[in-house]
Structures are given as C-alpha cells and as structure tokens.
Design a protein around this motif. Structure first.
Motif, PDB file in Angstrom:
ATOM      1  N   GLY A 131       0.383   7.026  -7.825  1.00  0.00           N
ATOM      2  CA  GLY A 131       1.283   7.694  -6.891  1.00  0.00           C
ATOM      3  C   GLY A 131       1.341   7.007  -5.543  1.00  0.00           C
ATOM      4  N   VAL A 132       0.200   6.465  -5.093  1.00  0.00           N
ATOM      5  CA  VAL A 132       0.151   5.806  -3.785  1.00  0.00           C
ATOM      6  C   VAL A 132       0.989   4.537  -3.782  1.00  0.00           C
ATOM      7  CG1 VAL A 132      -1.360   4.528  -2.227  1.00  0.00           C
ATOM      8  CG2 VAL A 132      -2.051   6.776  -3.042  1.00  0.00           C
ATOM      9  N   PHE A 133       0.737   3.641  -4.757  1.00  0.00           N
ATOM     10  CA  PHE A 133       1.476   2.381  -4.665  1.00  0.00           C
ATOM     11  C   PHE A 133       2.869   2.437  -5.275  1.00  0.00           C
ATOM     12  CE2 PHE A 133       0.737   1.295  -8.983  1.00  0.00           C
ATOM     13  CZ  PHE A 133      -0.619   1.291  -9.287  1.00  0.00           C
ATOM     14  N   GLU A 134       3.225   3.556  -5.915  1.00  0.00           N
ATOM     15  CA  GLU A 134       4.598   3.752  -6.363  1.00  0.00           C
ATOM     16  C   GLU A 134       5.377   4.661  -5.413  1.00  0.00           C
ATOM     17  OE1 GLU A 134       6.282   2.392  -8.733  1.00  0.00           O
ATOM     18  OE2 GLU A 134       4.661   1.278  -9.728  1.00  0.00           O
ATOM     19  N   ASP A 135       4.677   5.151  -4.358  1.00  0.00           N
ATOM     20  CA  ASP A 135       5.289   6.047  -3.372  1.00  0.00           C
ATOM     21  C   ASP A 135       5.890   7.277  -4.058  1.00  0.00           C
ATOM     22  OD1 ASP A 135       5.914   6.805  -0.770  1.00  0.00           O
ATOM     23  OD2 ASP A 135       7.922   5.926  -0.862  1.00  0.00           O
ATOM     24  N   GLN A 136       5.077   7.908  -4.946  1.00  0.00           N
ATOM     25  CA  GLN A 136       5.522   9.058  -5.728  1.00  0.00           C
ATOM     26  C   GLN A 136       4.681  10.288  -5.364  1.00  0.00           C
ATOM     27  OE1 GLN A 136       8.061   9.453  -7.806  1.00  0.00           O
ATOM     28  NE2 GLN A 136       8.756   7.341  -7.513  1.00  0.00           N
ATOM     29  N   PRO A 137       5.176  11.163  -4.497  1.00  0.00           N
ATOM     30  CA  PRO A 137       4.400  12.344  -4.090  1.00  0.00           C
ATOM     31  C   PRO A 137       4.119  13.309  -5.231  1.00  0.00           C
ATOM     32  CG  PRO A 137       6.657  12.483  -3.276  1.00  0.00           C
ATOM     33  CD  PRO A 137       6.492  11.102  -3.830  1.00  0.00           C
ATOM     34  N   VAL A 138       4.955  13.311  -6.272  1.00  0.00           N
ATOM     35  CA  VAL A 138       4.722  14.207  -7.409  1.00  0.00           C
ATOM     36  C   VAL A 138       3.396  13.858  -8.077  1.00  0.00           C
ATOM     37  CG1 VAL A 138       5.539  14.909  -9.684  1.00  0.00           C
ATOM     38  CG2 VAL A 138       7.168  14.647  -7.806  1.00  0.00           C
ATOM     39  N   LEU A 139       3.132  12.553  -8.214  1.00  0.00           N
ATOM     40  CA  LEU A 139       1.864  12.125  -8.800  1.00  0.00           C
ATOM     41  C   LEU A 139       0.692  12.463  -7.881  1.00  0.00           C
ATOM     42  CD1 LEU A 139       2.840   8.634 -10.286  1.00  0.00           C
ATOM     43  CD2 LEU A 139       2.591  10.815 -11.488  1.00  0.00           C
ATOM     44  N   ILE A 140       0.914  12.350  -6.586  1.00  0.00           N
ATOM     45  CA  ILE A 140      -0.133  12.700  -5.620  1.00  0.00           C
ATOM     46  C   ILE A 140      -0.505  14.176  -5.769  1.00  0.00           C
ATOM     47  CG2 ILE A 140      -0.665  12.957  -3.180  1.00  0.00           C
ATOM     48  CD1 ILE A 140      -0.694  10.110  -3.935  1.00  0.00           C
ATOM     49  N   VAL A 141       0.500  15.032  -5.832  1.00  0.00           N
ATOM     50  CA  VAL A 141       0.258  16.473  -5.989  1.00  0.00           C
ATOM     51  C   VAL A 141      -0.446  16.758  -7.309  1.00  0.00           C
ATOM     52  CG1 VAL A 141       1.360  18.736  -6.248  1.00  0.00           C
ATOM     53  CG2 VAL A 141       2.165  17.150  -4.488  1.00  0.00           C
ATOM     54  N   GLY A 142      -0.022  16.078  -8.377  1.00  0.00           N
ATOM     55  CA  GLY A 142      -0.667  16.265  -9.672  1.00  0.00           C
ATOM     56  C   GLY A 142      -2.132  15.878  -9.636  1.00  0.00           C
ATOM     57  N   ALA A 143      -2.436  14.781  -8.949  1.00  0.00           N
ATOM     58  CA  ALA A 143      -3.827  14.344  -8.840  1.00  0.00           C
ATOM     59  C   ALA A 143      -4.661  15.356  -8.075  1.00  0.00           C
ATOM     60  CB  ALA A 143      -3.879  12.985  -8.140  1.00  0.00           C
ATOM     61  N   MET A 144      -4.092  15.921  -7.009  1.00  0.00           N
ATOM     62  CA  MET A 144      -4.810  16.935  -6.240  1.00  0.00           C
ATOM     63  C   MET A 144      -5.127  18.157  -7.090  1.00  0.00           C
ATOM     64  SD  MET A 144      -2.639  16.848  -2.684  1.00  0.00           S
ATOM     65  CE  MET A 144      -2.849  15.557  -1.440  1.00  0.00           C
ATOM     66  N   ALA A 145      -4.179  18.546  -7.948  1.00  0.00           N
ATOM     67  CA  ALA A 145      -4.390  19.719  -8.796  1.00  0.00           C
ATOM     68  C   ALA A 145      -5.457  19.461  -9.859  1.00  0.00           C
ATOM     69  CB  ALA A 145      -3.077  20.132  -9.459  1.00  0.00           C
ATOM     70  N   VAL A 146      -5.527  18.217 -10.354  1.00  0.00           N
ATOM     71  CA  VAL A 146      -6.507  17.873 -11.389  1.00  0.00           C
ATOM     72  C   VAL A 146      -7.918  17.786 -10.812  1.00  0.00           C
ATOM     73  CG1 VAL A 146      -7.257  16.018 -12.938  1.00  0.00           C
ATOM     74  CG2 VAL A 146      -4.854  16.705 -12.881  1.00  0.00           C
ATOM     75  N   SER A 147      -8.033  17.304  -9.588  1.00  0.00           N
ATOM     76  CA  SER A 147      -9.337  17.028  -8.994  1.00  0.00           C
ATOM     77  C   SER A 147     -10.180  18.287  -8.802  1.00  0.00           C
ATOM     78  CB  SER A 147      -9.147  16.349  -7.634  1.00  0.00           C
ATOM     79  OG  SER A 147     -10.360  16.299  -6.932  1.00  0.00           O
ATOM     80  N   PRO A 148     -11.462  18.247  -9.201  1.00  0.00           N
ATOM     81  CA  PRO A 148     -12.370  19.378  -9.000  1.00  0.00           C
ATOM     82  C   PRO A 148     -13.238  19.234  -7.744  1.00  0.00           C
ATOM     83  CG  PRO A 148     -13.361  17.878 -10.551  1.00  0.00           C
ATOM     84  CD  PRO A 148     -12.063  17.232 -10.104  1.00  0.00           C
ATOM     85  N   ASP A 149     -12.824  18.386  -6.794  1.00  0.00           N
ATOM     86  CA  ASP A 149     -13.685  18.124  -5.639  1.00  0.00           C
ATOM     87  C   ASP A 149     -13.867  19.335  -4.729  1.00  0.00           C
ATOM     88  OD1 ASP A 149     -10.882  17.625  -4.974  1.00  0.00           O
ATOM     89  OD2 ASP A 149     -11.604  16.993  -3.011  1.00  0.00           O
ATOM     90  N   ILE A 150     -12.989  20.331  -4.848  1.00  0.00           N
ATOM     91  CA  ILE A 150     -13.135  21.525  -4.016  1.00  0.00           C
ATOM     92  C   ILE A 150     -14.398  22.306  -4.380  1.00  0.00           C
ATOM     93  CG2 ILE A 150     -11.857  23.145  -5.490  1.00  0.00           C
ATOM     94  CD1 ILE A 150     -11.595  22.811  -1.667  1.00  0.00           C
ATOM     95  N   LEU A 151     -14.921  22.116  -5.588  1.00  0.00           N
ATOM     96  CA  LEU A 151     -16.125  22.836  -6.016  1.00  0.00           C
ATOM     97  C   LEU A 151     -17.348  22.420  -5.204  1.00  0.00           C
ATOM     98  CD1 LEU A 151     -15.562  22.750  -9.896  1.00  0.00           C
ATOM     99  CD2 LEU A 151     -14.997  24.585  -8.309  1.00  0.00           C
TER     100      LEU A 151
END
Length: 308
Positions: A131-151
C-alpha cells in the motif's frame, strides 16, 4: 453481574464467608463444605456487582486466600434482580465499573508472544508495504485492521498504570518483535518487487499524495494516537471488539513499521528516519493516552468510593 468463586481452605472458610456476608455488592452467597475432592477445601460462590469486585478481592487477599484460589467469570444468569432505584436511572454504573484484578490478568494474556501474533504482524506489514509504495490507502487500512499490535499496546498501558514493570516490559518486547516482523515484511516486499520487476524507486517512496503520512511525522498524529489510546483501553475494558478495530485503523503504527522496512530495503535513509519517528511518536502517545485513562479511572473510582 459477575460470578465469584473462592476455594477456601477449611481454616479460612468461616472468616471468608463472614467477611463476604458483611460486604456490599455480594449476593446469593453459597458455601459447599469440603467440596474440593483432593484438598477438602470449601467452595464459596456468590454473585458480585462489578462496582464492588476489587474491594471484595482485596479483602479475600488480606484474609490470606491465594490469588490462584479466586476465580472471576462472567455470569450468563442474572443472580440478583436489579433494584428499583437502579433500574429507573439513566446512568449505568455497572458499565463503567472495572475489576482491575481481572483487567490485569487479561493484559497478561494480551502481552504474550505467539506464532499467530507474529504471522499476523508479518502479513499486515506485507499488505501495508504494498500500500505504501503503490500509494493505495485501501491496502493501508486493510493492514491496520489485520494487525494485532493494539493487544500488546493496551497491555503496556496496564503495566505502566498499575505499576507492574514485568507486564510493561513483556508487552513492549512483544510489541517490538511484532514491529520487527512487519518491518522485515516490508523489506521482503521490496526484494519480491525487484524480482518481479515491480520495485518502487527510492525517490518515489513516501511521496505519494495519499500515503505520504507514513514517513512524515505530524503533531496531529500524536494527538490522534493519545485519543486512540483512551478508546483502546475503554474498548478492552468493556469488551467492545468493534471499537478496538476502529482504534487499530486510526493510528499509523503498522504502516510506519512496514514503511521503515521498505525504506531500509531501498536504502532511502531520510525515509527510514521519518518512518521511525512516526512509529515511535504513535506508539508513545498511544501508551500515554491509555495509561492516563487508567490512572484517571482509578482515581475517580477511589474518590467516588470515598464519597460513598
């Protein structure tokens, strides 16, 4: 209403029952003498109002009942009918009540390292890198939703606010290893991209109109992270999983970690520094926001109990 179960040694059982009978918030007290087959311990159970749970647990610990002998669980069955006064009021005190002993145990679980956690962090990092190097915010949002780092982030908040250095250190180590996996996935994405002839250029990374925030620190990002830390703590305390997902999507942690890996792979050192700054700022203010929320909650609860 929650269920409290105590496995009381025979020499303590009478004092446990007497103390619980005298304490507010305890309902339908039950005692089964010598109920535990091997040890002969008495089983003492009761319905417990969340608002009084910490007070009751502190008293049990003072009496000498070990932590491992005290079990709290959600009750699917109404143990006591709501009092007329409480049923008629708009404000739900039970929804605001937090059993800190239980919250600490939950945080210990969230701070643990596991293969599934590391795999999800790597997957989230890979998606975010694309998402970063393709400048695609949809992928960025998807990655945030997948990530469990908030735990582990919320576990670290609990560790700092409750004065548990061991919990805080373990949560931070889990968080660091997760971000390391995400950054590594970003670097691997660059390698794969080069192999497929799709690698971004060093000059192009971090300059996309929609994703440049990944490597450009801003004060507003710190403010959002602090607010997200508050929301994260409230979501986990109340079991509101939907809010936790929203928190994960609102903060630039995984995109920055993945961007860090991409920048390293491209040897774009200014972007490495920028992504690292974004990551550190967001994580720091997430933890500050969450820890301050817990401290304020505990102070407000103590003041209210003192007033009563």
């Amino acid at each position: 209403m929650i269920t409290l179960t105590v496995y009381a040694p025979a020499d303590l059982a009478n004092r446990v029952v007497a103390s619980m009978e005298a304490m507010p918030g305890v309902h339908r007290l039950v005692r089964l003498p010598s109920a535990v087959v091997r040890s002969g311990d008495d089983l003492v159970a009761a319905g417990l109002e969340p608002d009084h749970a910490d007070e009751v647990i502190d008293e049990l610990l003072r009496l000498g009942v070990g932590r491992s002998r005290i079990v709290l669980s959600d009750s699917a069955l109404a143990i006591v009918e709501p009092r007329a006064r409480e049923a008629a009021t708009l404000w739900d005190h039970d929804d605001d009540a937090v059993v800190w002993e239980e919250a600490r145990d939950d945080a210990l679980l969230r701070s643990r390292l596991s293969a599934s956690y590391l795999i999800l962090m790597a997957v989230a990092g890979l998606i975010a890198a694309v998402g970063v190097f393709e400048d695609q915010p949809v992928l960025i949002v998807g990655a945030m939703a997948v990530s469990p780092d908030i735990l582990p982030v919320t576990a670290a908040c609990m560790g700092f606010a409750l004065g548990s250095p061991t919990l805080a250190r373990r949560a931070l180590l889990t968080l660091f290893l997760g971000f390391l996996m995400a950054a590594s996935a970003g670097a691997v994405a660059v390698i794969i991209g080069r192999f497929l002839g799709e690698s971004p250029t060093a000059s192009g990374f971090g300059t996309g109109i929609l994703t440049s925030f990944v490597s450009h620190p801003h004060l507003i990002g710190a403010v959002i992270a602090a607010a997200a830390g508050l929301a994260a703590i409230l979501s986990f305390e109340g079991g509101r999983a939907g809010i936790a997902v929203g928190v994960a999507i609102s903060v630039t942690t995984i995109p920055a970690a993945a961007g860090l890996g991409v920048a390293i792979g491209l040897e774009n050192w200014p972007r490495v520094l920028g992504s690292l700054e974004v990551l550190l700022i967001n994580v720091t203010f997430l933890i500050i926001g969450g820890a301050v929320t817990i401290v304020v909650q505990r102070a407000w609860r103590a003041r209210r109990d003192h007033g009563e």
